[in-house]
Motif scaffolding. Sequence first.
Motif, short mmCIF file in Angstrom:
data_model
loop_
_atom_site.label_atom_id
_atom_site.label_comp_id
_atom_site.label_asym_id
_atom_site.label_seq_id
_atom_site.Cartn_x
_atom_site.Cartn_y
_atom_site.Cartn_z
N PRO A 99 80.07 71.65 36.28
CA PRO A 99 80.24 71.44 34.84
C PRO A 99 79.01 71.93 34.06
O PRO A 99 77.93 71.97 34.62
N PHE A 155 77.25 64.42 26.77
CA PHE A 155 77.25 64.50 28.24
C PHE A 155 78.62 64.27 28.85
O PHE A 155 79.10 65.07 29.66
N ALA A 156 79.26 63.16 28.46
CA ALA A 156 80.49 62.76 29.15
C ALA A 156 81.57 63.83 29.03
O ALA A 156 82.20 64.22 30.02
N PRO A 179 85.18 59.41 28.33
CA PRO A 179 85.66 60.11 29.53
C PRO A 179 87.18 60.21 29.57
O PRO A 179 87.72 61.23 30.01
N GLY A 223 88.65 77.33 39.70
CA GLY A 223 87.72 77.99 38.80
C GLY A 223 86.64 77.11 38.19
O GLY A 223 85.56 77.57 37.89
N LYS A 224 86.93 75.83 38.00
CA LYS A 224 85.91 74.98 37.40
C LYS A 224 84.74 74.77 38.34
O LYS A 224 83.65 74.39 37.92
N TYR A 225 84.98 74.99 39.61
CA TYR A 225 83.91 74.88 40.61
C TYR A 225 83.86 76.20 41.38
O TYR A 225 84.39 76.30 42.48
N GLU A 278 90.31 80.48 36.10
CA GLU A 278 88.89 80.19 35.85
C GLU A 278 88.68 78.87 35.13
O GLU A 278 87.59 78.33 35.12
N LEU A 327 80.09 59.36 35.25
CA LEU A 327 80.08 59.59 33.82
C LEU A 327 79.06 58.76 33.09
O LEU A 327 78.67 57.69 33.54
N LEU A 328 78.67 59.30 31.95
CA LEU A 328 77.93 58.51 31.00
C LEU A 328 76.65 57.94 31.55
O LEU A 328 76.14 56.98 31.03
N ARG A 358 81.38 65.28 39.95
CA ARG A 358 82.30 65.63 38.88
C ARG A 358 82.82 64.43 38.15
O ARG A 358 83.42 64.54 37.12
N GLY A 404 71.72 66.20 28.19
CA GLY A 404 72.06 65.07 29.05
C GLY A 404 72.55 65.52 30.42
O GLY A 404 72.23 64.91 31.44
N GLU A 412 93.87 71.00 39.99
CA GLU A 412 94.87 71.79 39.26
C GLU A 412 95.20 73.08 40.00
O GLU A 412 96.37 73.46 40.12
N GLN A 466 80.64 66.93 31.06
CA GLN A 466 80.68 66.67 32.51
C GLN A 466 82.13 66.65 33.00
O GLN A 466 82.43 67.17 34.06
N VAL A 467 83.02 66.05 32.23
CA VAL A 467 84.40 65.94 32.68
C VAL A 467 85.17 67.24 32.47
O VAL A 467 85.92 67.68 33.34
N MET A 468 84.97 67.85 31.31
CA MET A 468 85.89 68.91 30.94
C MET A 468 85.54 70.30 31.42
O MET A 468 86.43 71.06 31.80
N THR A 469 84.30 70.70 31.38
CA THR A 469 84.04 72.13 31.48
C THR A 469 83.68 72.59 32.87
O THR A 469 83.31 71.80 33.73
N ALA A 470 83.84 73.87 33.08
CA ALA A 470 83.54 74.48 34.38
C ALA A 470 82.09 74.25 34.73
O ALA A 470 81.24 74.15 33.89
N ASP A 524 74.08 64.13 22.35
CA ASP A 524 74.43 63.70 23.70
C ASP A 524 75.49 64.66 24.27
O ASP A 524 75.16 65.66 24.86
N GLN A 569 91.51 67.72 28.66
CA GLN A 569 91.53 68.69 29.74
C GLN A 569 92.97 69.15 29.97
O GLN A 569 93.23 70.32 30.22
N ALA A 581 73.89 59.64 31.86
CA ALA A 581 72.73 60.16 31.14
C ALA A 581 72.28 59.15 30.10
O ALA A 581 71.10 58.96 29.87
N LYS A 624 73.47 76.43 42.33
CA LYS A 624 74.08 76.43 40.99
C LYS A 624 74.06 77.84 40.39
O LYS A 624 75.03 78.27 39.77
#
Lengths: 472, 308
Positions: B251, B241-242, B128, A226-228, A286, A17-18, A14, B262, A292, B245-249, B239, B135, A20, A431
């Motif tokens: 992810p 990606f960042a 990020p 919810g995010k996971y 969710e 980052l970055l 989680r 990405g 959180e 990856q950070v924000m959404t369920a 892109d 978020q 990719a 997943k």
Amino acid sequence: MDPSSTPVVRRPNRRTLLRAATIGLAAPVLTGCVTGAGDESSTSARSETSADNPLGVPEKAPLEVVVFKGGYGDDYAINAEKLYEQRYPSATVDHKGIQKVGEALQPRFVADTPPDVVDNTGAGRLDLATLVAAKKLTDLTELLDAPSLHDPTRKVRDTLLPGVVEDGTLDGKVYSLNFTYTAWGLWYSKPQFDRHGWTYPSTWDGMLALCAEIKKAGIAPWTYQGKYPEYLNDPLLTMAAKAGGPDLVKAVDNLQPGAWKQQPLLDAATAVAELAGRGYLLSGSEALSHTEAQAAWSQGKAAIIPCGSWLEAEQKGVTPDGFDMVMAAVPTLGAGDRLPYGALLAASSESFLVPAKAKNPRGGLEFLRILFSQPAARRFAELNSTLPSVAGATDGLTVSSGLGSVRAAVAAAGANTFTYRFRTWYAPLAKAVDDATGELATRRVTPAQWADRIQRAADALARDTTVAKYTR
Amino acid sequence: MAAMRHGKYRFLAGAILPGLLLYAVFVLSPYAQAFYLSLTDWTGVSGEVGFVGLDNFRRLLDDRLFLSALRNNGLMLLVVPLATILLGLLLAALVNFGGRRGSTGLAGIRGGEFYKIAYFFPQLLSLPIVAVLWQFVYHPNEGLLNGFLRAVGLDALAHAWLGDPALALSAVMAVLVWSSVGFYMVLFSAAMESIPRDVLEAAVLDGAGRLATLRRIIVPLLWDNVQVAFVYLGVLALDGFAVVQVMTAGPGGPDGATEVIGLGLYRSAFTYGKFGYAAAMGVTLFFLTLAFAVIALRASRRERVELS
């Protein structure tokens, strides 16, 4: 506590980052090694075995240990390394406590110059099934059959909690040994329940009745991470396993046709959907991350949250005094259940392995024999208030409310523990299940659609000839 | 004379070649190797590599998540550059010409410099961090956005922004626009300052309104900047990606609603141990980006407006 570092087998990536952006660079740079890897065979030096040295450790050979330094730190490993140096005074131990195990060790596995012991844990760990398929790991059977350090009359394998050996078994061989023991259940604050006169139920009907009462008190009965959505899978799959018994779990893991459409799974999915349908889930759950949702629960905005036994340690910084959280087993679906209420979804994690091309594999095995001895495991429990996978390691220790409840739940479950393996075997299926359960909890799919779409994913996986298949 | 010229070339070669060499080693060769990897089943931990031809690419076409990633990136490609450029132009025009009309023509707004700095600020934060901040803004119960909506009595509009498949992608795109609009505003602003005042004054004398001046005079004069902005923003939109990856369920969720290429690439490589497959995604992304850049530059080609 740093959430991403909590050593949970299946925690999603989680926070990395970055990457990719850089993988276009990183992956190919490694290719240099792909083609450059030599076929030089490992020099598995060994010395004579004896009662004192049952694994035949060469006494002067240096040992390199790489440990995931996450929520549990690495002091417990350093402690075990000191014990190793006491036993083999002429050996030097090279210790590395790191966070991104996969990133650091992937090139070394490719080049066949791995360390002697690896704690392959954390968000950036290497995929176990991939490592096994590439023949990169040592079979640990010899270690399991060696006499235990603290009780030489028993084999190492007999000193472990139920399921630990199976958790590291792939294709009939044991490739990893997990050091911590995780049980999954539902958590609540005991003082809060006492204050309102609520009793934790052992059946799902009882749970729904309790939820109605909690809601009347103006508190959301449940919240979830919810995010996971995998967190909400755990009670769902637990209920299904209790109702359907070990055969159901086996059918799911073995990708049997129609496995996800078995009645207990549908019933369990219906139960979870009902929580949402009756408005028993804290609204907005969710979209909450695990921190959180858990914070909302710690603040008393929701009464119950599903989570594994690491929750107490993870919430250490944000739990108010006197919250006294406890973990209870997931209620049963109904009278026809094949397993009792106390049965637990439990598995070991913090996965230790000995690479096949290690320079000192005997030393690696010996290090694990030391680590999995009661004194070392007990030290770990003291340092981290987490159950180690060595049986009885916390006996007589005064423990916190949460760890105490986990210890009691594990004792009450006895041999009635079970775990699904599809998560480690088939990450893409995991997943698909997570996504489906996320949709189920927001009532965007029905239980039947939930089962349908997971079954489709499982069938596709079963057909895919490029994926190595496992059976149990 | 000839000798001197010879020396010049040697000097130029000496200056350029080391850079070229580094470029070849660290940029070109990884690309070449990624192309090769995309044709293999490399797992990332083994020295053994099996050649599988175009199989990885064939699989991409059946990969439900990859297809939704393509769709989402496509949508972002349509929305993000357009919204950012329009907003950037509008803000730049307001700052430069939004003020009271002076006797000589168009004047900047008071405190224009302050606005420039304020809008540019998000550019200083790494993506990020921006994602983490937003978020909090989108938090369904304690977030700024829902808090605001509830405070003004619009309770019905409060949503679990990142947890709703219908809204999550828009929420992510809004963050991308927010984080880049300041930079383009400053860029366009700088370009606008170089427009000769007499051209603008002439337009005003001819009775052109503000909007007409903007559309007919200012935008054509900074078309080159718009074009470059479009390409850059397009690459950004491909892109994503960042932020995702950070924000959404997930992810990438809820249910793949914000999946981007990405992210799928990252997951395939580092979670599933399928580096070959991931490389195939990377190669696909490479060609998509290349195609986009070529098309964008060609389609937006215009006659250059020469000043003076």
